[in-house]
Design a protein around this motif. Sequence first.
Motif, PDB file in Angstrom:
ATOM      1  N   LEU A   1       2.667   8.783  21.973  1.00  0.00           N
ATOM      2  CA  LEU A   1       2.339   9.502  20.623  1.00  0.00           C
ATOM      3  C   LEU A   1       0.819  10.057  20.685  1.00  0.00           C
ATOM      4  CD1 LEU A   1       3.537   6.827  17.766  1.00  0.00           C
ATOM      5  CD2 LEU A   1       4.482   8.925  18.574  1.00  0.00           C
ATOM      6  N   GLY A   2      -0.080   9.462  21.669  1.00  0.00           N
ATOM      7  CA  GLY A   2      -1.463  10.031  21.825  1.00  0.00           C
ATOM      8  C   GLY A   2      -1.159  11.439  22.524  1.00  0.00           C
ATOM      9  N   LYS A   3      -0.208  11.662  23.552  1.00  0.00           N
ATOM     10  CA  LYS A   3      -0.117  12.898  24.175  1.00  0.00           C
ATOM     11  C   LYS A   3       0.536  13.750  23.172  1.00  0.00           C
ATOM     12  CE  LYS A   3       2.757  14.994  27.564  1.00  0.00           C
ATOM     13  NZ  LYS A   3       1.739  16.064  27.866  1.00  0.00           N
ATOM     14  N   LEU A   4       1.524  13.243  22.327  1.00  0.00           N
ATOM     15  CA  LEU A   4       2.141  14.317  21.343  1.00  0.00           C
ATOM     16  C   LEU A   4       1.249  14.756  20.300  1.00  0.00           C
ATOM     17  CD1 LEU A   4       5.656  12.334  21.148  1.00  0.00           C
ATOM     18  CD2 LEU A   4       4.974  14.719  22.291  1.00  0.00           C
ATOM     19  N   TYR A   5       0.280  13.604  19.733  1.00  0.00           N
ATOM     20  CA  TYR A   5      -0.701  13.931  18.689  1.00  0.00           C
ATOM     21  C   TYR A   5      -1.737  15.059  19.299  1.00  0.00           C
ATOM     22  CZ  TYR A   5       1.279  10.181  15.930  1.00  0.00           C
ATOM     23  OH  TYR A   5       1.984   9.358  15.201  1.00  0.00           O
TER      24      TYR A   5
ATOM     25  N   VAL B   1      -5.003  19.507   8.680  1.00  0.00           N
ATOM     26  CA  VAL B   1      -4.154  18.314   8.167  1.00  0.00           C
ATOM     27  C   VAL B   1      -2.530  19.054   7.874  1.00  0.00           C
ATOM     28  CG1 VAL B   1      -3.944  16.681   6.468  1.00  0.00           C
ATOM     29  CG2 VAL B   1      -5.936  16.729   7.973  1.00  0.00           C
ATOM     30  N   PRO B   2      -2.592  19.933   7.128  1.00  0.00           N
ATOM     31  CA  PRO B   2      -1.303  20.611   6.379  1.00  0.00           C
ATOM     32  C   PRO B   2      -0.270  20.919   7.796  1.00  0.00           C
ATOM     33  CG  PRO B   2      -2.983  21.282   5.023  1.00  0.00           C
ATOM     34  CD  PRO B   2      -3.670  20.586   6.296  1.00  0.00           C
ATOM     35  N   GLN B   3      -0.883  21.447   8.782  1.00  0.00           N
ATOM     36  CA  GLN B   3      -0.228  21.851   9.995  1.00  0.00           C
ATOM     37  C   GLN B   3       0.160  20.655  10.710  1.00  0.00           C
ATOM     38  OE1 GLN B   3      -1.478  25.489  11.995  1.00  0.00           O
ATOM     39  NE2 GLN B   3      -3.379  25.399  11.035  1.00  0.00           N
ATOM     40  N   ILE B   4      -0.456  19.445  10.948  1.00  0.00           N
ATOM     41  CA  ILE B   4      -0.137  18.247  11.661  1.00  0.00           C
ATOM     42  C   ILE B   4       0.552  17.331  11.121  1.00  0.00           C
ATOM     43  CG2 ILE B   4      -2.074  18.908  13.081  1.00  0.00           C
ATOM     44  CD1 ILE B   4      -3.258  16.484  12.169  1.00  0.00           C
ATOM     45  N   VAL B   5       0.693  17.240   9.595  1.00  0.00           N
ATOM     46  CA  VAL B   5       1.315  16.122   8.988  1.00  0.00           C
ATOM     47  C   VAL B   5       2.690  16.172   9.345  1.00  0.00           C
ATOM     48  CG1 VAL B   5       1.822  15.184   6.906  1.00  0.00           C
ATOM     49  CG2 VAL B   5      -0.460  15.789   7.305  1.00  0.00           C
TER      50      VAL B   5
ATOM     51  N   GLN C   1      -0.238  18.411  19.701  1.00  0.00           N
ATOM     52  CA  GLN C   1       0.091  19.097  18.528  1.00  0.00           C
ATOM     53  C   GLN C   1      -1.366  19.740  17.870  1.00  0.00           C
ATOM     54  OE1 GLN C   1       2.967  19.696  17.078  1.00  0.00           O
ATOM     55  NE2 GLN C   1       2.114  21.057  15.739  1.00  0.00           N
ATOM     56  N   ILE C   2      -2.367  19.109  17.828  1.00  0.00           N
ATOM     57  CA  ILE C   2      -3.618  19.842  17.422  1.00  0.00           C
ATOM     58  C   ILE C   2      -3.970  20.882  18.314  1.00  0.00           C
ATOM     59  CG2 ILE C   2      -5.979  19.009  17.003  1.00  0.00           C
ATOM     60  CD1 ILE C   2      -5.264  16.157  16.399  1.00  0.00           C
ATOM     61  N   GLU C   3      -3.946  20.840  19.352  1.00  0.00           N
ATOM     62  CA  GLU C   3      -4.140  21.739  20.502  1.00  0.00           C
ATOM     63  C   GLU C   3      -3.387  23.057  20.158  1.00  0.00           C
ATOM     64  OE1 GLU C   3      -3.657  20.146  24.237  1.00  0.00           O
ATOM     65  OE2 GLU C   3      -5.208  19.044  24.023  1.00  0.00           O
ATOM     66  N   ASN C   4      -2.419  23.098  19.834  1.00  0.00           N
ATOM     67  CA  ASN C   4      -1.445  24.135  19.427  1.00  0.00           C
ATOM     68  C   ASN C   4      -1.253  24.516  17.951  1.00  0.00           C
ATOM     69  OD1 ASN C   4      -0.594  24.361  22.188  1.00  0.00           O
ATOM     70  ND2 ASN C   4       0.840  22.504  21.995  1.00  0.00           N
TER      71      ASN C   4
ATOM     72  N   GLN D   1     -14.004  20.605   5.312  1.00  0.00           N
ATOM     73  CA  GLN D   1     -13.039  21.289   4.501  1.00  0.00           C
ATOM     74  C   GLN D   1     -12.017  21.974   5.361  1.00  0.00           C
ATOM     75  OE1 GLN D   1     -15.694  23.687   2.274  1.00  0.00           O
ATOM     76  NE2 GLN D   1     -15.925  22.590   0.585  1.00  0.00           N
ATOM     77  N   THR D   2     -12.432  22.506   6.482  1.00  0.00           N
ATOM     78  CA  THR D   2     -11.401  23.040   7.319  1.00  0.00           C
ATOM     79  C   THR D   2     -10.484  22.355   7.517  1.00  0.00           C
ATOM     80  OG1 THR D   2     -13.108  24.752   8.025  1.00  0.00           O
ATOM     81  CG2 THR D   2     -11.309  24.561   9.327  1.00  0.00           C
ATOM     82  N   ILE D   3     -10.970  21.117   8.152  1.00  0.00           N
ATOM     83  CA  ILE D   3      -9.909  20.136   8.659  1.00  0.00           C
ATOM     84  C   ILE D   3      -9.077  19.601   7.723  1.00  0.00           C
ATOM     85  CG2 ILE D   3      -9.804  17.778   9.620  1.00  0.00           C
ATOM     86  CD1 ILE D   3     -12.350  18.231  11.167  1.00  0.00           C
TER      87      ILE D   3
END
Length: 295
Positions: A185-189, A220-224, A192-195, A213-215
């Motif tokens: 999961l560390g790799k997948l997470y 957050v909405p993109q990675i949840v 996902q943040i990098e992309n 605020q940016t985060i």
Amino acid sequence: MLMAIVSMLGLWAALFGLLPVFFGGLLGGQVLLHAYRFVQASVPSLPALNPMSRMGRFLRQVIYWVGFVIVAVFLFDQLNLTRSLVDGTLPPQTQVNLLGTWLPITHYTFVNAMVGAVLAGIIGLSSSVQGVFPLGNMLYNTSRTILNIVRSIEPLIMGLVFVIWVGIGPFAGVLALTLHSIAALGKLYSEQIENIDPGPLEALQSTGANQLQTIIYSVVPQIVPPYIAFTMYRWDINVRMSTIIGFVGGGGIGLLLQQQINLLRYSDAGVAVLAIALVVSILDYLSASIRERLT
């Protein structure tokens, strides 16, 4: 510190004993590159290590691998790893005698730590005290390396190790699946943040939003949603892997399934397999429902 840590890993298994040789070679290549840059600054007639030119890149590779080979061969000889490599035995366990006092450290670890300290000191001195230390890159590369190493070990092998360590039972299986899940999961997470899409980040930053605020409103909405999908999928994998780990003493439904098969109770074993399929199906529908509500 890196050389000392990998030397401790080398004392656990014979082939791991070659890790300090490899990492020492990496440091040796960097040392020789820094030494060449220092000499080239004093002698401008020497060719520069310009990464934009083919000659500069080729010369950089040659110097790096020459330094790698020199330090690797030196460590291989000083650590007396010939027998470990040929016979598959652990590195020598002799302790260090310093000024008549036996230190609680093996000669193997002491030599690695000293070589690492000398090479790192040379790199640090030649890099100038005004240089910026790339702490972020170091943490990133170190964590990725650790996750790759842990993920490369199958959960079944981890289950066997933890059964020997903590005994037969569900706790050994939980430890094996937990450790492998963290690495996967560390790799997948992280990927996902990098992309993530940089558009929303730039839009918020252009309005004067700070980093927090940016985060919160852009990252957050993109990675949840993918985080939930990855987590549920990993849960799915763990349910199926728990069956296999149970066969090696990891407890759980796998141990029950093995007992039913050994007792020739195939109808009861079929019920256990059906229960596994049912749990996996429920997890799939639950994951889809949660992602639908959040997106």
